[in-house]
Scaffold this motif. Structure first.
Motif, short mmCIF file in Angstrom:
data_model
loop_
_atom_site.label_atom_id
_atom_site.label_comp_id
_atom_site.label_asym_id
_atom_site.label_seq_id
_atom_site.Cartn_x
_atom_site.Cartn_y
_atom_site.Cartn_z
N ARG A 1 -27.35 -47.81 -42.04
CA ARG A 1 -28.50 -48.08 -42.97
C ARG A 1 -29.77 -47.43 -41.61
NH1 ARG A 1 -26.42 -53.00 -43.96
NH2 ARG A 1 -28.44 -54.13 -43.60
N ARG A 2 -29.80 -47.40 -40.84
CA ARG A 2 -31.04 -47.80 -40.22
C ARG A 2 -31.42 -46.40 -39.36
NH1 ARG A 2 -30.30 -53.36 -37.94
NH2 ARG A 2 -29.33 -52.22 -36.01
N ALA B 1 -25.27 -52.13 -40.45
CA ALA B 1 -26.96 -51.96 -40.01
C ALA B 1 -27.49 -50.76 -39.67
CB ALA B 1 -26.98 -53.90 -39.89
#
Length: 236
Positions: free
Chosen positions: A51-52, A48
């Motif tokens: 991805r950010r 996560a």
């Protein structure tokens, strides 16, 4: 400060500053609280956060390349699959064997269970770290160009199957990989992609297509529990 620990060598200035910040009790704590992209002081970057981090480095044109790639490849070209392949190459190089990465992404292509595969890969990387710590063996330094090659190999297995890499695919792959690995020259990435496309066209990659290994009984049971939990939440 933008910290890119998975992209930069620890000997670079930003890598050095990142380690210093992470080691300071108060400053390091604040840095970890205010950043949503991880990697402070060498902390592990989960999918996560990865991805950010990529999203914040992406322009409109970059984002469009991910969409164009999915339009061409269908479900197998899902941007999450592409980023999973890049995450494994960026974070897993030196911890995971190439065949482990390729087997996992090939399994992902079939199962479509990205959360389960993420958990599986994290467990494998943690186990590799623990083994190296016990043996007092450092994780080998993998050049960024080699990480690009590993990411491309994973993307090909996951998103192409055995299809050829066409010119339009080369264009979108170049853009996507450049976003993830900005320290690698665009010309070098283009050459890596062209060489891969050439080998595929000549049939030189046939022996590199792994068959997805069957998961253990315990892993399957865990996967079923996760699926049941998600179904229960969706029903409620």
């Amino acid at each position: 400060m933008v910290v890119k620990s998975y992209m930069e060598d620890s000997t670079t200035f930003s890598g050095f500053v990142n380690k210093i910040i992470g080691a300071l009790p108060v400053v390091g704590l604040i840095a970890r609280i205010v950043t949503d992209t991880g990697g402070v002081g060498g902390d592990f970057i989960d999918f996560a956060e990865f991805r950010r981090r990529v999203g914040k480095n992406s322009s409109v044109n970059d984002s469009r390349a991910f969409i164009d790639f999915q339009d061409r490849r269908g479900k197998a070209g899902d941007p999450l699959y592409v980023l999973m392949c890049c995450w494994l190459a960026a974070l897993g190089a030196g911890l995971l064997k190439s065949e482990e990465i390729l087997e996992g992404v090939n399994r992902l292509r079939i199962s479509n269970d990205i959360e389960f595969e993420e958990e599986t890969f994290i467990a494998m990387m943690n186990e590799a770290r623990e083994k190296r710590a016990k043996l007092n063996v450092p994780t080998p330094t993998i050049p960024m160009e080699a990480r690009v090659e590993k990411a491309l190999d994973a993307i090909y297995v996951c998103c192409f199957g055995r299809d050829p890499i066409e010119e339009e695919d080369e264009r979108t792959l170049n853009i996507m990989l450049k976003v993830v690995f900005p320290s690698v020259k665009e010309s070098d990435i283009a050459n890596i992609i062209k060489e891969k496309a050439k080998r595929v066209a000549e049939g030189g990659e046939e022996d590199r297509y792994p068959e997805p290994k069957l998961l253990s009984k315990e892993a399957v049971q865990l996967q079923m529990k996760d699926l049941q939990f998600l179904q229960q939440n969706s029903d409620s």
